[in-house]
Write an enzyme that holds these catalytic residues in place. Structure first.
Site, PDB file in Angstrom:
ATOM      1  CE  LYS B  44      -3.990   2.068   2.347  1.00  0.00           C
ATOM      2  NZ  LYS B  44      -4.748   2.303   1.104  1.00  0.00           N
ATOM      3  CB  SER B  45       0.416   4.588  -1.544  1.00  0.00           C
ATOM      4  OG  SER B  45       0.280   4.173  -2.867  1.00  0.00           O
ATOM      5  CB  CYS B 131      -4.184   8.680  -4.140  1.00  0.00           C
ATOM      6  SG  CYS B 131      -5.542   8.164  -3.076  1.00  0.00           S
ATOM      7  CE  LYS B 167      -2.404   2.506  -9.117  1.00  0.00           C
ATOM      8  NZ  LYS B 167      -2.680   1.703  -7.907  1.00  0.00           N
ATOM      9  CG  ASN B 194      -4.820   5.515  -8.390  1.00  0.00           C
ATOM     10  OD1 ASN B 194      -5.691   4.913  -7.761  1.00  0.00           O
ATOM     11  ND2 ASN B 194      -3.761   6.042  -7.824  1.00  0.00           N
ATOM     12  N   GLY B 219     -12.858  -2.119 -10.026  1.00  0.00           N
ATOM     13  CA  GLY B 219     -13.702  -3.257 -10.382  1.00  0.00           C
ATOM     14  C   GLY B 219     -14.241  -3.147 -11.799  1.00  0.00           C
TER      15      GLY B 219
END
Lengths: 239, 305
Positions: B44-45, B131, B167, B194, B219
């Protein structure tokens, strides 16, 4: 796997003890005993609760923090949103020779009520050891008795039932004759002790663990307990 | 026929990569994902200081995908190092490389976090400039413009002692321009994409469901968006691409490879299919390759380009 929060209306509120109420809602969930829901109040918070019953949906909630106190301000007719059912619950065998022994400590009694209901519907004999600090803290004794379970209360101060911890009462029960299965829910220390007693006696045991729950769906990792075990996906019942 | 494939200098046993933020930073959980069939795993970041993340609710599956705003929960770079060291020690015998992931609020802070995290000697460093859930100082500004994306990449590349993958965010007018800018600034690889910013609103209360109000979509709903982004990036640059977004089964992975991905990220599938989702996807990928006469992952790459 849609788990959008669904609004339910509170149809009945039952006072269980000085700080604990059971909220009975206007719908059913296809859930197994031991599964949990994430209860949400818009703008307030979202937290996990084990189902005390699935039809109608019932949650037994003690007012112990800001969110549970907010839920306690709700009245009949108010809405409560639920996401779930989530996780893996208790698994009863198809046939059972011998008793199902339930061990509940404090608020841990809630999911055992649902389990007792399911087990009694299948005709399994149920013995429920219910523990708390004092008689005033005991939960669900009448409800469990009404389901046909043999109820054994245990209080640390001896004000009702056996004086001492539920694990003492469980040791007594194991000495009486080995049950087919032990299912327990309560504080971490209690569950560890129950697991140890059952393992030593060679009795199958299923334990329902609490955890800091955030996403509830296996993504965030917040509820990891022990070596990579996710309480939300692998549990909350370890079996 | 084999799932084994090359990525940078690594030979992976599977093209599946556990995406960042999925099942946290715990060495035990990351190892579990590796044992379940991931060829690489991403932690995780992590930022400079510890972050608790957002209050609940932080995630919801609305039926078409998942919306989350966990809020970059992390223990801070100094505390992250021993976790990464332990994770790497556990992954090493499995032959699974570890990707560390970092975020920061300024270019200088990106360099500082890079220096700290590289003490753990990760195999690869993911630079999370995208993010969507942390407002103002974090994320969005860096991934939104080629200049800022390149500035971060350059700073991290100078500070890093391992290869870096940047990313990218899907919600930009021209992701190929961003990709070209970060590659020119030294990115060894690109992770795309992302999550996509979105909302879930409860119709009865009229309130957003997440405490952060908005979150990132992942998803199934994200897959077509991810395919288009990876396709655009693969046509624009020559570095390897970790194609991430909505891959839930073997066919999804085949599509992502066809769009130009070198390897394929898996995230939300852990929720929809369980922690052993990589094993299931590996099996489906193997079956697809057998039925359609593909001998290698390389043969599946870039067929849509």
């Amino acid at each position: 796997m849609n788990t959008l929060p669904q609004p339910f209306t509170i149809t009945k509120i039952v006072d269980e003890n000085a700080v604990t109420r059971t909220f009975i809602l206007d719908g059913a969930l296809a859930a197994e005993p031991g599964q949990f829901v994430m209860a949400w109040l818009p703008g307030v918070d979202e937290k996990p609760f084990s189902l005390a019953a699935a039809n109608p949906v019932s949650l037994t909630i003690a007012a112990v923090g800001p969110f549970s106190r907010a839920i306690h301000t709700l009245r009949t007719g108010d809405a409560l949103w639920l996401r779930g059912p989530l996780g893996r619950g208790f698994r009863l065998p198809e046939k059972m020779t011998g008793e199902l022994v339930l061990v509940g400590g404090g608020y841990g009694v809630a999911p055992l009520r649902f389990l007792a209901e399911t087990a009694r519907a299948r005709g399994f004999p149920v013995r429920a050891i219910v523990g708390a600090r004092t008689s005033a803290d005991l939960l669900a004794l009448d409800a469990l008795a009404a389901l046909g379970a043999t109820v054994i209360p245990a209080t640390e101060d001896g004000s009702v039932g056996r004086r001492g911890l539920v694990t003492h009462a469980l040791a007594d029960a194991l000495a009486d004759g080995l049950p087919a299965l032990v299912c327990a829910c309560g504080p971490t220390g209690m569950l560890a002790a129950v697991g140890k007693l059952c393992d030593a006696a060679g009795v199958p045991v299923q334990l329902s663990w609490e955890a800091h729950m955030r996403c509830g769906i296996g993504l965030c990792g917040s509820c990891e307990r022990g070596d990579g075990w996710l309480t939300c996906l692998d549990g909350p019942v370890e079996r | 026929m084999t799932l084994s494939c090359d990525f940078l200098n690594f030979t992976l046993k599977s093209p599946l990569v556990l995406a960042s933020g999925i099942i946290g930073t715990s060495p035990a959980l990351l190892t579990r994902a590796a044992r379940a069939g991931a060829g690489m795993v991403t932690a995780k970041s992590c930022g400079l200081a510890p972050r608790a993340g957002h209050p609940n609710p932080v995630a919801v599956d609305w039926g078409g995908g998942v919306l989350n705003a966990i809020g970059l929960t992390n223990p801070g770079a100094d505390a992250e190092v021993p976790l990464l060291v332990e994770t790497r020690a556990r992954l090493s015998p499995l032959g699974v490389p570890l990707i560390a992931s970092i975020f920061a609020g300024t270019v200088a802070e990106f360099a500082a976090v890079t220096e700290i995290i590289c003490r753990a000697k990760p195999d690869l460093l993911e630079v999370n400039i995208s993010c969507p859930n942390v407002r103002d100082d974090f994320g969005t500004p860096f991934a939104a413009l080629p200049e800022t994306a390149a500035a971060v990449t350059d700073a991290v590349k100078r500070a890093a002692t391992c290869p870096i993958t940047v990313k990218l965010a899907p919600n930009v007018p021209d992701i190929a321009r961003i990709a070209a800018a970060v590659v020119a600034a030294g990115a060894d690889a690109i992770t795309a994409i992302n999550t996509m910013p979105g909302m879930v609103i409860d119709p009865v209360s009229g309130k957003p469901f997440l405490s952060n109000r908005t979150g990132g979509i992942s998803g199934a709903a994200l897959k077509p968006i991810a395919l288009r982004c990876v396709f655009d990036i693969a046509r624009a640059v020559d570095v390897p691409v970790i194609g991430t977004g909505g891959v839930c089964n073997g066919r999804d992975a085949v599509e992502m490879l066809a769009a130009g991905a070198t390897v394929v990220g898996v995230g939300t599938a852990i929720h929809t299919r369980g922690v052993d989702a990589p094993a299931k996807i590996n099996a489906e990928l193997t079956q697809f390759m057998a039925q359609n006469n593909f001998g290698s992952i390389a043969a599946l790459r870039g067929r849509a380009l």
